[in-house]
Scaffold this active site. Structure first.
Site, PDB file in Angstrom:
ATOM      1  N   ASP A  93       0.847  -1.192   0.000  1.00 61.35           N
ATOM      2  CA  ASP A  93       0.000   0.000   0.000  1.00 61.35           C
ATOM      3  C   ASP A  93       0.883   1.243   0.000  1.00 61.35           C
ATOM      4  OD1 ASP A  93      -2.353   1.414  -0.037  1.00 61.35           O
ATOM      5  OD2 ASP A  93      -2.679   1.323   2.127  1.00 61.35           O
TER       6      ASP A  93
ATOM      7  N   TYR B  30       1.120   5.666  -0.483  1.00 62.77           N
ATOM      8  CA  TYR B  30       0.584   6.807   0.265  1.00 62.77           C
ATOM      9  C   TYR B  30       0.805   8.012  -0.642  1.00 62.77           C
ATOM     10  CZ  TYR B  30       0.060   9.376   4.811  1.00 62.77           C
ATOM     11  OH  TYR B  30      -0.346  10.159   5.866  1.00 62.77           O
TER      12      TYR B  30
ATOM     13  N   HIS C  97      -4.044  13.827   0.693  1.00 64.18           N
ATOM     14  CA  HIS C  97      -4.343  12.911   1.800  1.00 64.18           C
ATOM     15  C   HIS C  97      -3.220  12.932   2.834  1.00 64.18           C
ATOM     16  CE1 HIS C  97      -5.638   9.381   4.020  1.00 64.18           C
ATOM     17  NE2 HIS C  97      -4.467   8.801   3.799  1.00 64.18           N
TER      18      HIS C  97
ATOM     19  N   ARG D 216       0.029  15.063  13.285  1.00 65.16           N
ATOM     20  CA  ARG D 216       1.251  15.823  13.616  1.00 65.16           C
ATOM     21  C   ARG D 216       1.074  17.257  13.136  1.00 65.16           C
ATOM     22  NH1 ARG D 216       2.638  11.372  10.786  1.00 65.16           N
ATOM     23  NH2 ARG D 216       2.593  12.671   8.948  1.00 65.16           N
TER      24      ARG D 216
ATOM     25  N   GLU E 254      -9.155   3.952  -2.746  1.00 65.70           N
ATOM     26  CA  GLU E 254      -7.881   3.739  -3.431  1.00 65.70           C
ATOM     27  C   GLU E 254      -8.125   3.019  -4.758  1.00 65.70           C
ATOM     28  OE1 GLU E 254      -4.687   2.173  -1.065  1.00 65.70           O
ATOM     29  OE2 GLU E 254      -5.524   2.934   0.815  1.00 65.70           O
TER      30      GLU E 254
ATOM     31  N   ASP F  33      -9.464   0.193   1.321  1.00 62.27           N
ATOM     32  CA  ASP F  33      -8.558  -0.217   2.398  1.00 62.27           C
ATOM     33  C   ASP F  33      -9.201   0.154   3.735  1.00 62.27           C
ATOM     34  OD1 ASP F  33      -6.314  -1.045   3.763  1.00 62.27           O
ATOM     35  OD2 ASP F  33      -5.188   0.802   3.391  1.00 62.27           O
TER      36      ASP F  33
ATOM     37  N   GLN G  61      -5.249   2.341  14.777  1.00 64.75           N
ATOM     38  CA  GLN G  61      -4.101   2.859  14.006  1.00 64.75           C
ATOM     39  C   GLN G  61      -3.337   3.936  14.786  1.00 64.75           C
ATOM     40  OE1 GLN G  61      -5.344   4.656  10.313  1.00 64.75           O
ATOM     41  NE2 GLN G  61      -3.293   5.316   9.745  1.00 64.75           N
TER      42      GLN G  61
ATOM     43  N   TYR H  51       0.687   2.892  15.377  1.00 58.10           N
ATOM     44  CA  TYR H  51       1.435   3.087  14.122  1.00 58.10           C
ATOM     45  C   TYR H  51       2.877   3.556  14.301  1.00 58.10           C
ATOM     46  CZ  TYR H  51       1.423   8.228  13.665  1.00 58.10           C
ATOM     47  OH  TYR H  51       1.661   9.561  13.813  1.00 58.10           O
TER      48      TYR H  51
ATOM     49  N   LYS I 212      -5.301  -1.920   9.926  1.00 59.46           N
ATOM     50  CA  LYS I 212      -5.476  -1.997   8.469  1.00 59.46           C
ATOM     51  C   LYS I 212      -5.707  -3.411   7.934  1.00 59.46           C
ATOM     52  CE  LYS I 212      -4.263   2.314   7.380  1.00 59.46           C
ATOM     53  NZ  LYS I 212      -5.015   3.197   6.482  1.00 59.46           N
TER      54      LYS I 212
HETATM   55 CA    CA Z   1      -4.322   2.772   2.701  1.00 52.25          CA
END
Ligand code: CA
Length: 411
Positions: free
Chosen positions: A121, A123, A128, A137, A197, A229, A236, A240, A249
């Site tokens: 996967d 990113y 996004h 963050r 996705e 997804d 998460q 993560y 996920k």
């Molecule tokens: Ca994803």
């Protein structure tokens, strides 16, 4: 391109598409088919009737429960089959074997089209990555590596399922709101989400040590599917750091049942966003490497009919599939036929184009309004999520159908 077969205008499955899938008619006998208009062409029956030559060989290939062996024959063969079917559909009159080969799609059930050896996967949407970064963050939304490489992680292939398969709400470690700092509880996810996705299917393997140049990527990409997804944001958020997504996920991802061959998408190539800084040499591409594919997500609840909550487009992706594949193999990592590589959530620049509820509800701070006044921040039990994707319009439309899944309560 005219056909003797009646194909509704604006059908996802025009004569320019001819996507591959695996189906049965209720008897459990899985075989390969191609979608056309309201019908499926039974490829095993077509092989039997001699349409492709080498009758026994193709009959065997198309009677398998997945498309991997067919895909592995390579593009010269798969494109030849595609051309044969297109020619068959373009005759002046319905051929004698038409009734034997065509089945109304309403009479079939779709199955998982491929065995997926590996799933990655990415990113690759800057919108996004920036939105999620802002929530997780706030001081540093886009990390320094993001514009230099297509960030990705290795996902779980075992829980990729075909559209229509229900998804059970996961449980796991969650930080309860108002609880002691850094002290999780074991419980049911309350922040179940979708991620809009697209994924590509690897059609040609490489050996360990081999790399793929972005200009050769098309040789290795058989086709594309819609990819949901499913994500549990509360699981998460806690798990993560530092190694990335895991149990938030890997409890389920849904794909559309029809694999649209890359060749059908060629007319819809567009240039991607400008990349700054200029990527390193092994990631540099020329020309139109993105695709103009419209994307839509809808939610249907037990009280309200389907409401569209997101409209996006694959053209927004910062990193193209060619760059993803070049990066994936630059260290010599080998790819296998049937591997799935997903884009990452495809968000556009405006609020209505965000590809996840995390972004649409801005971390659960705003309500997402459905058509009848029902609201959502995240998914509730019984909700059905549908994703649609298509390029072009009228008789030239090339679509992916739908990826749908219903949320079942946790066990
Ligand atoms: Ca994803």
């Amino acid at each position: 391109m005219h056909s003797w077969l009646q194909i509704p205008d604006n059908s996802d499955f025009s004569i320019h598409n001819l996507p591959y899938g695996i189906f049965h008619t209720g008897d459990g006998r899985l075989r390969a088919g191609m979608a056309i208009g309201e019908h499926v062409i039974d490829l095993a029956a077509a092989a039997e009737s001699g349409l492709f030559g080498k009758r026994r060989f193709y009959q065997k290939i198309f009677s398998q429960p997945v498309l991997n062996d067919f895909i592995a024959l390579g593009k010269s063969q798969t494109n030849r089959i595609r051309k044969k079917v297109q020619d068959w559909l373009r005759q002046d009159h319905a051929p004698a074997n038409a009734d034997a080969l065509l089945i109304p799609r309403k009479n079939i059930q779709m199955a998982m089209p491929i065995r997926v050896p590996n799933y990655t996967d990415f990113y690759s949407s800057i919108e996004h990555a920036t939105n999620v970064g802002k929530m997780f963050r706030p001081d540093n939304p886009l990390l320094p590596n993001w514009r230099w490489l297509p960030v990705g992680y290795h996902g779980r292939a075992s829980s990729i399922v075909v559209s229509g398969t229900p998804i059970q709400r996961p449980k796991g470690q969650i930080l309860p709101p108002g609880g002691a700092p850094d002290t999780p509880v074991y419980g049911t996810s309350r922040q179940l989400d979708f991620e809009l996705e697209m994924a590509f299917v690897i059609g040609k393997e490489t050996a360990m040590g081999e790399t793929i140049r972005p200009e050769n990527a098309d040789e290795y990409i058989f086709g594309m599917v819609i990819f949901n997804d499913w994500s549990a944001r509360d699981i998460q958020r806690w798990e993560y750091v530092p190694l990335g997504p895991f149990l938030g996920k890997n409890f389920g991802s849904s794909i559309s049942p029809w694999i649209v061959p890359l060749e059908a998408l060629k007319p819809f190539r567009v240039k991607g966003p400008r990349q700054l800084p200029e990527p390193l040499e092994y990631l540099q591409t020329k020309g139109a490497k993105n695709y103009d594919i419209h994307l839509e997500v809808s939610i249907q609840t037990s009280q309200s009919p389907e409401s569209v909550v997101c409209r996006s487009n694959t053209r927004y992706l910062y990193w193209s599939m060619a760059q993803q594949l070049a990066h994936h193999t630059v260290n010599g990592c080998n790819v296998q036929v049937g591997d799935l590589m997903a884009s990452g959530t495809i968000s556009g620049p405006t609020a209505g184009s965000y590809g996840s509820m995390l972004e649409l509800s801005w971390g659960g701070r705003q309500e997402i309004l459905l058509n009848d006044g029902t609201v959502r921040k995240f998914l509730e039990d019984g909700d059905i999520v549908r994703m649609y994707a298509w390029a072009g319009e009228g008789p030239n439309r090339v679509g992916f159908g739908v990826t749908e899944g219903q949320v079942l309560p946790a066990k």
